[in-house]
Motif scaffolding. Structure first.
Motif, PDB file in Angstrom:
ATOM      1  N   VAL A 173       0.859  -1.190   0.000  1.00 55.15           N
ATOM      2  CA  VAL A 173       0.000   0.000   0.000  1.00 55.15           C
ATOM      3  C   VAL A 173       0.893   1.238   0.000  1.00 55.15           C
ATOM      4  O   VAL A 173       1.726   1.422   0.894  1.00 55.15           O
ATOM      5  N   SER A 185      -3.219   5.541   1.445  1.00 60.85           N
ATOM      6  CA  SER A 185      -4.483   5.130   2.029  1.00 60.85           C
ATOM      7  C   SER A 185      -5.040   6.313   2.809  1.00 60.85           C
ATOM      8  O   SER A 185      -4.552   6.614   3.901  1.00 60.85           O
ATOM      9  N   VAL A 205      -7.306   3.994  -1.908  1.00 62.10           N
ATOM     10  CA  VAL A 205      -6.174   3.129  -1.588  1.00 62.10           C
ATOM     11  C   VAL A 205      -5.395   2.940  -2.876  1.00 62.10           C
ATOM     12  O   VAL A 205      -5.987   2.696  -3.936  1.00 62.10           O
ATOM     13  N   ASN A 261     -11.398   2.639   4.735  1.00 64.59           N
ATOM     14  CA  ASN A 261     -10.251   1.817   4.370  1.00 64.59           C
ATOM     15  C   ASN A 261      -9.877   0.884   5.515  1.00 64.59           C
ATOM     16  O   ASN A 261     -10.097   1.206   6.688  1.00 64.59           O
TER      17      ASN A 261
END
Length: 317
Positions: free
Chosen positions: A232, A235, A245, A263
């Motif tokens: 990731v 986010s 995201v 999220n």
């Protein structure tokens, strides 16, 4: 399905169930590059005389092993395995049924008419297990719910208290696989559909504006999954996207998931293909609940439908 994957082209799960002093070896080779994350996993005890547990034979224990293997792959905590096994025990006695109330089928008696998938998909124990976990993980504070409440919230049964009956047996079965081991080959896994819904606005020009992704309409709160394994890189809030995201994959590929309701992952976190990362929302420049799926290759937005098609996957019917 059921194919033995070549080195570097599959995911191998080996589960050993120690039950009542006996052992059940469960060996599975799963999906190559042409199957979705929910296809190909078919755990089965080795040998016709495999030891049973709690009155359930090799077929039922094979289905239980599949449910737990999927949970392990999706990083579901052990309590989630108990909820899933208790649900399958209640709904089908761990049998992959091709019948049920109205159009209910499979291990969890999921209904095609209620958006769980096609009949063929639901009859795949891996797919149905994955779908169950997706909905479970989307429940706020599910780990602190009684097993029967968590199961009922996912299943919405007309008999909400019946899941409690099978909780002790479910814990026995889950306890039997505490020492299970799962090994993977060198593959990074296949691409999976990020959410269930209806594809609406496609990639390309919308009047004078260019739409850089694909919109998949779904109710608010519908789970959004990582399309593939990666890290990731963003986010949080984002202009136009509301809440997004962004995940960095290999080969210069980045996937973006926009308009999220909330999220479930943080920047810097590693995620696996099929792992819940967010929930469908209606934030930002949005006129209805949907996932905006955007895929970039080396910084250039590409058509998600074509991207998936080139990898043997399908996003829209």
């Amino acid at each position: 399905m059921g194919k033995v994957a070549a080195a570097g082209a599959g995911f191998v799960v080996v589960i050993i169930l120690f039950i009542g002093g006996g052992a059940i070896a469960v060996v599975q080779a799963v999906f190559g590059s042409s199957s979705s994350s929910a296809e190909g996993l078919n755990c089965a005890p080795a040998g016709a005389s495999a030891t049973s547990a709690a009155g359930y034979g090799p077929q039922e224990m094979g289905n239980a092993a599949t449910i737990i293997a999927v949970g392990k792959r999706m990083n579901v905590p052990e309590q989630g395995w108990v909820v899933a096994i208790a649900t399958a025990l209640t709904e089908s006695h761990l049998k992959n049924l091709n019948y049920g109330d109205r159009d209910s089928i499979g291990l969890f008696q999921q209904r095609p008419s209620q958006g769980w998938g096609t009949a063929a998909q639901i009859k795949d124990p891996t797919y149905s297990s994955e779908q169950f976990y997706r909905h479970l993980l989307a429940l706020p504070n599910w780990q602190n719910m009684p097993v029967t409440v968590a199961a009922q919230t996912v299943q919405r049964s007309g008999f909400p208290d019946r899941y409690a009956t099978f909780e002790p047996t479910a814990r026995q079965i889950v306890g039997a696989v505490q020492g299970a081991t799962c090994t993977t080959s060198a593959t990074t896994g296949g691409w999976t559909t990020p959410t269930n819904g209806t594809c609406t606005s496609t990639f390309g020009y919308r009047g004078s504006e260019f739409h850089k992704g694909l919109d998949i309409a779904a109710p608010i709160g519908t789970p959004i999954l990582a399309a593939n394994s990666g890290t990731v890189i963003s986010s949080g809030p984002a202009s136009g996207y509301g809440l997004w995201v962004r995940i960095q994959h290999g080969n210069g590929i980045v996937t973006i998931y926009g308009h999220n309701d909330h999220n479930l992952v943080r920047e810097g976190q590693s995620v696996q293909a099929g792992q819940p990362i967010a929930a469908v929302g209606n934030r930002g420049a949005s006129t209805g609940a949907h996932l905006h799926l955007q895929i970039e290759t080396n910084g250039q937005a590409v058509d998600p439908v074509q991207f998936y098609r080139q990898r043997g996957r399908q996003l829209c019917g």
